[in-house]
Enzyme design. Structure first.
Site, PDB file in Angstrom:
ATOM      1  CB  CYS A  43      -0.914  -0.030   1.197  1.00  0.00           C
ATOM      2  SG  CYS A  43      -0.089   0.231   2.731  1.00  0.00           S
ATOM      3  CB  CYS A 116      -0.086 -10.489   3.891  1.00  0.00           C
ATOM      4  SG  CYS A 116      -0.954 -12.119   4.068  1.00  0.00           S
ATOM      5  CB  CYS A 158      -4.558 -11.641   5.056  1.00  0.00           C
ATOM      6  SG  CYS A 158      -4.629 -13.398   4.096  1.00  0.00           S
ATOM      7  CG  ASP A 362      -9.449   8.714  17.130  1.00  0.00           C
ATOM      8  OD1 ASP A 362     -10.517   8.462  17.540  1.00  0.00           O
ATOM      9  OD2 ASP A 362      -9.264   8.613  15.875  1.00  0.00           O
ATOM     10  CD  GLU A1270     -14.447 -18.062  -9.455  1.00  0.00           C
ATOM     11  OE1 GLU A1270     -14.724 -16.937  -9.695  1.00  0.00           O
ATOM     12  OE2 GLU A1270     -14.516 -19.155  -9.947  1.00  0.00           O
TER      13      GLU A1270
END
Length: 1342
Positions: A43, A116, A158, A362, A1270
């Site tokens: 990312c 990952c 993941c 926060d 699937e």
């Protein structure tokens, strides 16, 4: 003092870097300058955990080593001077032996694609290290708790496994875990004693298995100060505030420090992407005055550079009378970002981003409620501001003003007053990296009113943040109103009405009314218990627990029921995934792990931001070519003998580049080629495309426009589904009808952990070798050859493994590989591309959105008689594989006996990015449509939806009518009714359904729902080549067309080859598994490889290699018989040596072609889920999911179990979390982990039970096996339907609060549709945005 060299360690090896760009990240260095490739780029934002490493620091004064996990993608290389870095392959590897973490991840089947997994292992290692070194515990393995083990991976993403096996691998290290509760694994079998189980776990000894700090760095740190040579590194390390002020004083007199950047952990660049280059970096993390934590009776002072993790530790360690507020703040801060961001990011950095850039923090909200102050310095002048003043003061970032410390005062109650402090946040994930929709923190001093025995608010501070305003605020008008008031329903009602006018999100804020509603809900939760109970407690139990402000991660539980078959050993056994330990250590090689040659260059795409526009020019900002750029390649650079082609599918082809006119936003316009990937990406961001919109046709941006303008793709006859029965007759037979109901389904992004990537190498004789992360090597080869105008035999495409695919690396991988090949041919040097996450998301296309309108007829007892469906599918600009959607949708929709079924399905061509196949393309939408119809039928009849489902599940006769006799198979193959009944018993469905009703009667602010759904999924076997070769030492290589992308294809092939060759029945042939190696796919070796998709590639490849083995066994039999004439037995090695001596051909290739009559078959499963909806926030928690799935005779139950769980959780993402949307130009809005939320370990079912049914009734299947990749995704519909059920109960209750004179309306007749995804704002809206106000009105008037 003279500056030093940059020296650090990586996995115990010394690295000395004499000069480096100060913006270089640790990840860049690791991947380009070390042997380690285990830290992955996924990312680039600190939001996925793929890149994390262990950082160890040595303090020569205390002689102590501190270690923790960090994001290597954000950490700047210069900041680790004198530190030691450990990656997953530094813990253990193939050379020195794997670490117990690696072994347990492999043994618990916790790695699929593997991309990952190294990051997961580092997260767990960090938790083990922290537990071992905890100040409060004796060093031993017993320090780690099961909760901490699970929580250790809360920030890691993941996409493959569904997290359950990862959680089990982590918990196996915990002292308090019940080992019998751990999931299916390869270490022990059911029924073994606890002692045996513990013995079989790979042993972990912290004294041996934890890393040590390198001595060479210790000695260096003792000898010299940590200061780098500023001239070579442009990196300053001041060690006092005075020195820092001196450095800042060298900036211009205007106060702007210009191209100087203050850094601590550099985590802010994960959110605010850095585009400008800084001339100098100032590392302020070594300044003692800014690094201290000081506690006294007045409160706690925290230096601005103290990391958030250390702040939490300091707050949680407090044991004074004022510890209550500090601990509450600490608990909340554990939900900020993730543990590796908190380990690096500083509290000061968070506050400055919030103050200067409006970062949705926060921490500012917490500190505002606690009346904290900040201390700053500018040119020697100190200033102290309260938090509210600080937030509204002029931005201090990029000025000479420096934040020094934060001061939080102590709060204590008197003997007659109570002190209350609560904090709240509503976010898509409880613990994973996720910004809140809104946060809040409330402090109140309360006392008893002697006359009424009620509660009086003596003082209060009400802070709100992250709601789309510019910064955290106090609701002062509400505070003033409440102060001195005796709490009552009417007072609380007036307070929330005042609050509604206080929370004003900005114009561009998302879900503004939802955020207002949350603010009201939080205030209600804070004060309502005081009214109900008439007392206060510091640890209050909230009424119904309707908002849990300090959510703890509950321990996950699971059960797996699988059957290992011994008939075809080792096929049918739960063999560990091939290469799993290597994946865990990070040694498994993906495309971007292939080392670059010295002259390799890198590419990045420039894409269109307009759906339809004429391209006038492509250049760069201010007409300055960015650093490192070597070329800009467009359609004009395609060879004259070539074509502007970017992909080929069975339905057509599409462009590589936009030519004169762009046809959709996100279309490739050019490739920027530069010396590094960072320079290429930066240059692409600086590219300027000049458009001309004159005389351009209006783009089509909706399916309605496409239908109106007849912009449709043709669906070939063989892909057109056939209607079933006479719908007119069925409608006439119906007692009831529901007409013209409209549904809409959005898209979903793949979020494979490895983005699209390719490497192209020019070869001799005008040839190219292309390494591509693709599911379709053969098609990729054809596209490259067509684009370049060369024969296909001059293009060699190689794919070893993918870091996830899910359909997204079939068609969509081809333009990346083709662009690399084109650039490599033009520049005559290696070119590689690794798309950043934002570009990947913009170009990926994703799942097909669609609009559905249906009319259904049914009898009064809910028997369906007819269904008419109209569907408009948004295919985007290119045909891709979209024409398969109508057939897939209908095949899935046919899981119920509709009586008769007709449809009108249009595949619409729009000026939006082309959509493509994503795991269960069309099938998941078709299944959802069916369930939505069933829900509405049940609602209209006031019947239980589960009863309606069972009534309309097929009989074998109706199954044959809807699917044809060939597809339906034999009667004993139809196992759905059996699965339905078995799951009812195993999940205790009926009793739990009654418990749900009881729960809903007893709870006001939480409602539960439970649902069970059937799945029928049609798949098709395809012709597939395979090749098996036996080498002279008896080892074996298998080559198949299928691509390993986490689905365990190689493992099943390995097992099948061992089984097939084992049929020779010689000594040692039963132990061939470890001697079989699957090979990477190579288009010049394995031709006719087609694509890896549709769930059947594994079984097809297995059958292909089995046929090869049959040939090889036949060839070996004469040699074996000859040996046996003179010997009693023959070993495998002897047999192969003799066969080689006799020149027996020990390489066999076959091409498996399934019989057309049995190529298609049906898969069956049932999923049941129970959820709990928080009416105040809209948050849905999945309490339990039970899955039963028919795998036939599983080729590997461990692999199939992983596929089932992973598919189900990906389905949860589609139905509940993942928003993949476009703006008014059709450009994708979501850019990465900050705004695209896939499921995490804290959002999966808390109890997750899976049964694999080995039905074995499948003579036409490969060793009676069935697909698993699937179909189970569709079972996640049960979560959505259960949520709908819970919302229905909430709506009934909401309507009951409108009662006048006891005349209550039953809300059951009020129909509603629950959109997909059912995100928190959607759920809350359906439950009632004003539910708190309605409730208070009702309580006030009653």
């Amino acid at each position: 003092m003279a500056g030093q060299d940059l020296v650090f360690g990586v996995n115990g090896e010394k690295f000395e870097v004499l000069s480096v760009d100060p913006s270089t990240t640790l990840l860049e260095f690791l991947r380009s300058n070390t042997r380690s490739k285990s830290s992955k780029l996924s990312c680039g934002e600190g939001g996925c955990g793929a890149c994390i490493v262990i950082l160890s620091k040595y303090d020569p004064v205390s002689d102590q080593v501190e270690e923790y996990s960090i994001n290597s993608c954000l950490t700047l290389l210069c900041s680790i001077n004198g530190c030691s870095i450990t990656t997953s392959d530094g813990l253990g590897n193939t050379e020195v032996g794997f670490h117990p973490i690696h072994k347990r991840f492999a043994g618990f089947h916790a790695s699929q694609c593997g991309f990952c997994t190294p990051g997961m292992c580092i997260s767990l290692y960090s938790a083990l290290s922290n537990a071992h070194n905890s100040k409060n515990s004796q060093p031993s393995r017993d320090c780690l708790t099961a909760s901490a083990a699970e929580k250790s991976i809360a920030g890691n993403l993941c996409r493959c496994t569904g997290y359950r096996p990862i959680a089990d691998a982590c918990k196996s290290f915990a002292a308090d875990v019940d080992i019998e509760d751990l999931g299916f694994n390869s270490f022990w079998r059911k029924g073994e004693s606890r002692e045996e189980m513990f013995k079989k776990l790979p042993p972990y000894n912290p004294d041996k298995d934890l890393i040590t700090f390198p001595n060479f760095l210790k000695e260096r740190m003792k000898r010299q100060r940590n200061v780098l040579d500023q001239k070579r590194y442009h990196w300053s390390i001041p060690v006092s505030v005075a020195e820092l002020q001196g450095i800042l004083a060298t900036t211009d007199s205007g106060g702007d420090r210009g191209l100087m950047k203050l850094v601590v952990g550099n985590t802010g660049t994960g959110y605010y992407k850095e585009e400008k280059r800084y001339g100098k970096y100032i590392d302020i993390s070594h300044i003692p005055e800014m690094s201290m934590i000081k506690k006294d009776d007045r409160g706690i002072e925290i230096g601005a550079v103290v990391t958030i993790s250390k702040v939490i530790d300091a707050l949680m360690e407090e044991n004074t009378s004022s510890a209550y507020v500090f601990k509450k703040i600490g608990i909340h801060m554990e939900k900020v970002a993730n543990h590796f961001i908190r380990n690096s990011g500083s509290i000061g950095g968070n506050l400055v981003m919030a103050q200067s850039k409006n970062f949705p923090s926060d921490i500012t909200t917490l500190l505002l409620a606690a009346d904290a102050s900040v201390h700053m310095i500018n040119a020697g002048r100190h200033e102290k501001l309260r938090m509210g003043e600080f937030l509204v003061s002029p931005p201090i970032i990029d000025t000479k003003t420096v934040l020094l410390k934060v001061e939080i005062p102590s709060w204590t109650a008197s003997s007659t007053t109570g002190l209350l402090f609560e904090s709240y946040r509503a976010a898509p994930r409880p613990f994973g990296s996720s910004l809140p929709y809104i946060n809040a923190a409330f402090l109140a001093v309360v006392s008893h009113d002697a006359s009424s025995r009620g509660i009086v608010v003596d003082k209060c501070r009400l802070a709100f943040g992250s709601f789309g305003g510019y910064h955290s605020i106090r609701a002062r008008e509400v505070e003033d109103f409440l102060t001195g008031k005796l709490l009552s329903y009417s007072v609380l009602y007036e307070a929330v009405r005042l609050l509604k006018g206080t929370i004003v999100p900005s114009i561009d804020a998302s879900y503004p009314e939802y955020k207002k509603s949350l603010a009201i809900g939080f205030l209600f939760d804070f004060l309502y218990p005081l009214i109900e109970s008439g007392t206060w407690e510091s640890e209050r139990k909230h009424i119904d627990g309707h908002v849990v402000p300090t959510i703890s991660l509950p321990s996950l539980s699971s059960a797996q029921q699988v059957f290992e078959s011994k008939e075809f050993q080792p096929v049918g056994e739960a063999v560990i995934k091939y290469g799993a330990e290597m994946q865990a250590s990070g040694e498994a090689v993906y495309v971007d792990d292939i080392p670059s040659l010295p002259n390799c260059v890198h590419g990045a795409f420039v894409y269109s931001t307009k759906p339809m526009a004429r391209i006038k020019s492509v250049g760069f900002r201010e007409n300055v070519t960015p650093i490192g750029v070597l070329a800009v390649i467009t359609f004009k650079d395609i060879p004259q003998v070539g074509q502007n082609i970017g992909y080929i599918s069975m339905f057509g082809s599409g462009l590589l580049f936009a030519d004169e006119v762009t046809i959709c936003a996100g279309q490739i316009i050019a490739i920027v080629v530069a010396d590094t990937q960072k320079h290429a990406d930066l240059a692409a961001n600086l590219a300027v495309v000049e458009y001309d919109l004159r005389n351009i046709e209006t783009p089509i941006l909706s399916v309605e426009d496409a239908v109106a303008r007849s912009s449709l793709f043709e669906v070939p006859a063989e892909y057109k589904p056939e209607p079933v029965g006479d719908v007119s007759k069925g409608m006439a037979e119906a007692d009831r009808k529901i007409r013209s109901v409209e549904l809409r389904l959005g898209s979903q992004y793949f979020f494979y952990m490895e983005t699209q990537t390719s490497l192209a190498l020019p070869d001799e004789d005008n040839c190219l070798v292309v390494y591509s992360s693709t599911q379709a090597t053969e098609y990729t080869q054809s596209v490259i050859a067509a684009c370049l105008g060369i024969p296909e035999h001059k293009v060699r495409v190689i794919t070893r493994r993918l870091g996830g695919g899910f359909g997204g690396k079939a068609i969509k991988s081809m333009p990346v590989a083709t662009a690399c090949a084109l650039a490599a041919k033009k520049l005559q040097r290696p070119v590689r591309m690794y798309l950043n996450r934002k570009t990947d998301m913009i170009m990926a296309g994703g799942r097909h959105p669609m609009k559905i309108t249906y009319s259904v007829g049914f009898t009064s007892d809910s028997k369906l008689t007819a269904l008419e469906v109209k569907i408009s599918i948004d295919a985007g600009i290119d045909v891709d594989v979209s024409p398969i959607l109508p057939l897939n949708i209908v095949n899935s929709l046919k899981k119920y006996d509709w009586g008769a079924l007709s449809f009108d399905i249009k595949v619409c061509k729009t000026n939006l990015p082309s959509r493509t196949s994503l795991r269960a393309p069309g099938e998941v939408q078709g299944s959802y449509i069916g369930e939505s119809i069933i829900e509405n039928v049940a609602s209209s009849l006031n019947m239980d939806a589960d009863v309606v489902r069972r009534i309309n599940v097929h009989t074998y006769e109706s199954l044959r009518k809807f699917y044809t006799e060939e597809v339906a198979g034999e009667p004993d193959e139809y196992t759905l009714p059996l699965l339905w009944d078995k799951l009812e018993i195993s999940s205790d469905f009926k009793r739990r359904a009654e418990s749900v009703k009881e729960f809903n009667r007893d709870n006001v602010w939480r409602k539960r729902g439970i649902s069970r759904v059937p799945v029928v999924y049609q798949v098709k076997n395809r012709p597939t080549p395979g090749k098996v070769s036996i080498l002279s030492d008896g080892s074996v290589v298998a080559e198949v067309a299928g691509i390993e992308m986490g689905q365990g294809l190689w493992t099943k092939v390995q097992q099948m080859v061992a089984y097939g060759l084992g049929m020779i029945k010689c000594d040692g042939s039963e132990d061939l598994l470890e001697r079989v190696r699957p090979l990477q796919t190579d288009t010049l070796s394995m031709t006719q490889s087609s694509y890896t998709a549709g769930s059947t590639t594994s079984e097809n490849c297995c059958e292909a290699v089995r046929l090869c083995c049959v040939i090889l066994v036949e060839r070996l039999k004469p040699t074996m018989n000859q040996i046996l004439e003179n010997a009693r037995t023959v070993t495998w090695d002897t047999l192969i040596q003799q066969a080689y001596a006799e020149s027996v051909d020990l390489s066999a290739r076959t091409f498996y072609k399934p019989e057309s009559s049995s190529a298609d078959y049906l898969n069956y499963g049932v999923g049941a889920s129970e959820v709990e909806v928080d009416i105040v926030t809209g948050r849905t928690e999945i309490i339990r999911s039970d899955i039963i799935y028919d795998c036939g005779r599983s080729l590997n139950p461990a692999v199939d179990l992983g596929q089932i769980e992973g598919a189900f959780v990906q389905g949860i993402g589609f139905f509940m979390y993942e928003e993949y949307t476009t703006d008014e130009n059709g450009l994708v809005i979501e850019e990465g982990t900050w705004d695209y939320k896939i499921p995490t370990i804290d959002t999966i079912p808390k109890q997750f039970n899976v049964q694999i049914l080995n039905s074995r009734h499948h003579k036409n299947r490969v060793l009676s096996s069935k697909a698993s990749g699937e179909p189970p995704l569709l079972e996640a519909t049960s979560v959505h339907c259960a949520t709908r059920s819970a919302i229905k109960e909430a709506r009934k209750q909401y309507l009951s609060w409108n009662c006048n004179n006891g005349d209550c309306r039953d809300g059951s007749e009020v129909g509603f549709e629950l959109p997909v995804p059912a995100i928190m704002p959607v759920v809350k809206q359906l439950c009632g945005l004003d539910s708190v106000e309605k409730y208070l009105e009702w309580k006030t008037c009653t």
